[in-house]
Design a protein around this motif. Structure first.
Motif, PDB file in Angstrom:
ATOM      1  N   UNK A   7       0.845  -1.332   0.184  1.00  0.00           N
ATOM      2  CA  UNK A   7      -0.037   0.070   0.213  1.00  0.00           C
ATOM      3  C   UNK A   7       0.971   1.175  -0.075  1.00  0.00           C
ATOM      4  N   UNK A   8       0.378   2.286  -0.562  1.00  0.00           N
ATOM      5  CA  UNK A   8       1.089   3.386  -0.861  1.00  0.00           C
ATOM      6  C   UNK A   8       1.518   4.172   0.691  1.00  0.00           C
ATOM      7  N   UNK A   9       0.736   4.034   1.764  1.00  0.00           N
ATOM      8  CA  UNK A   9       1.000   4.555   2.938  1.00  0.00           C
ATOM      9  C   UNK A   9       2.363   3.455   3.706  1.00  0.00           C
ATOM     10  N   UNK A  10       2.584   2.508   3.130  1.00  0.00           N
ATOM     11  CA  UNK A  10       3.626   1.441   3.471  1.00  0.00           C
ATOM     12  C   UNK A  10       4.898   1.877   3.083  1.00  0.00           C
ATOM     13  N   UNK A  11       5.049   2.496   2.081  1.00  0.00           N
ATOM     14  CA  UNK A  11       6.048   3.086   1.270  1.00  0.00           C
ATOM     15  C   UNK A  11       7.055   4.038   2.247  1.00  0.00           C
ATOM     16  N   UNK A  12       8.284   3.806   2.296  1.00  0.00           N
ATOM     17  CA  UNK A  12       8.988   4.791   2.824  1.00  0.00           C
ATOM     18  C   UNK A  12      10.607   4.788   2.646  1.00  0.00           C
ATOM     19  N   UNK A  13      11.265   5.888   2.817  1.00  0.00           N
ATOM     20  CA  UNK A  13      13.061   5.605   2.560  1.00  0.00           C
ATOM     21  C   UNK A  13      13.423   4.866   3.681  1.00  0.00           C
ATOM     22  N   UNK A  14      14.747   4.176   3.456  1.00  0.00           N
ATOM     23  CA  UNK A  14      15.362   3.708   4.574  1.00  0.00           C
ATOM     24  C   UNK A  14      16.444   4.573   4.523  1.00  0.00           C
ATOM     25  N   UNK A  15      16.486   5.154   5.957  1.00  0.00           N
ATOM     26  CA  UNK A  15      17.708   5.844   6.121  1.00  0.00           C
ATOM     27  C   UNK A  15      18.853   5.284   6.391  1.00  0.00           C
ATOM     28  N   UNK A  56      14.171  14.396  -6.981  1.00  0.00           N
ATOM     29  CA  UNK A  56      14.748  13.055  -6.771  1.00  0.00           C
ATOM     30  C   UNK A  56      14.453  12.180  -5.673  1.00  0.00           C
ATOM     31  N   UNK A  57      13.682  12.817  -4.708  1.00  0.00           N
ATOM     32  CA  UNK A  57      13.136  12.225  -3.634  1.00  0.00           C
ATOM     33  C   UNK A  57      11.497  12.175  -3.710  1.00  0.00           C
ATOM     34  N   UNK A  58      11.009  10.854  -3.892  1.00  0.00           N
ATOM     35  CA  UNK A  58       9.505  10.754  -4.210  1.00  0.00           C
ATOM     36  C   UNK A  58       8.527  10.488  -2.998  1.00  0.00           C
ATOM     37  N   UNK A  59       9.327   9.978  -2.119  1.00  0.00           N
ATOM     38  CA  UNK A  59       8.500   9.524  -0.662  1.00  0.00           C
ATOM     39  C   UNK A  59       8.791  10.775   0.237  1.00  0.00           C
ATOM     40  N   UNK A  60       7.971  10.972   1.157  1.00  0.00           N
ATOM     41  CA  UNK A  60       7.927  11.827   2.372  1.00  0.00           C
ATOM     42  C   UNK A  60       8.349  11.316   3.640  1.00  0.00           C
ATOM     43  N   UNK A  61       8.554   9.966   3.498  1.00  0.00           N
ATOM     44  CA  UNK A  61       8.685   9.202   5.045  1.00  0.00           C
ATOM     45  C   UNK A  61       9.758   8.511   4.979  1.00  0.00           C
ATOM     46  N   UNK A  62      10.641   8.362   6.305  1.00  0.00           N
ATOM     47  CA  UNK A  62      11.499   7.403   6.576  1.00  0.00           C
ATOM     48  C   UNK A  62      11.083   6.224   7.290  1.00  0.00           C
ATOM     49  N   UNK A  63      11.582   5.154   7.424  1.00  0.00           N
ATOM     50  CA  UNK A  63      11.305   4.203   8.082  1.00  0.00           C
ATOM     51  C   UNK A  63      12.117   3.131   8.523  1.00  0.00           C
ATOM     52  N   UNK A  64      12.547   2.638   9.743  1.00  0.00           N
ATOM     53  CA  UNK A  64      13.759   1.607   9.621  1.00  0.00           C
ATOM     54  C   UNK A  64      13.640   0.904  10.992  1.00  0.00           C
TER      55      UNK A  64
END
Length: 132
Positions: free
Chosen positions: A20-28, A82-90
């Motif tokens: 789901x698009x809500x689950x997509x996140x950048x990995x810092x 360059x950054x298409x997602x607005x959140x990070x999660x790890x």
């Protein structure tokens, strides 16, 4: 002995899984430094203000979640991003050697520093030798 390990996908497959698009996140990117007294995690989180950062520990899992705050000034619009997602999660799995009750964290200039000390029973100690 490693006291922290990165939680990765359960298995790699040849077909990408739909999320789901809500689950997509950048990995810092995160550096993990260990010394005799504990570990320090240093995460790069550019564009994240303190009020949009959450750190959670649930049993033996540390989770970093954050939202980017990249507002464009005035009436400007981005023609390329360059950054298409607005959140990070790890997430990280923590060793039982760590004292999760004494975690400290600081955020400065887009860099998050988390310190997790080792529990008293896991810290090195010197044993006195008696003469007898």
């Amino acid at each position: 002995m490693n006291t922290v390990s990165t939680q990765e996908n359960k298995a790699l497959s040849s077909q990408p899984q739909q999320a789901a698009s809500d689950d997509l996140a950048l990995t810092p990117p995160v550096d993990v430094l260990e010394d005799a007294n504990g570990i320090t995690l240093i995460a790069d989180l550019p564009g994240v203000p303190k009020d949009k950062l959450q750190l959670n520990i649930n049993v033996d899992t540390l989770t970093i979640e954050a939202e980017l705050d990249l507002a464009l000034p005035g009436e400007m619009q981005s023609s390329h991003a360059e950054v298409g997602l607005n959140r990070y999660k790890r997430s990280f799995t923590l060793s039982k050697e760590l004292d999760t009750e004494k975690v400290t964290a600081d955020l400065a200039n887009g860099v998050l520093k988390i310190r997790i000390p080792k529990a008293a029973h896991a810290q090195p100690r010197r044993i006195e030798i008696g003469v007898g």
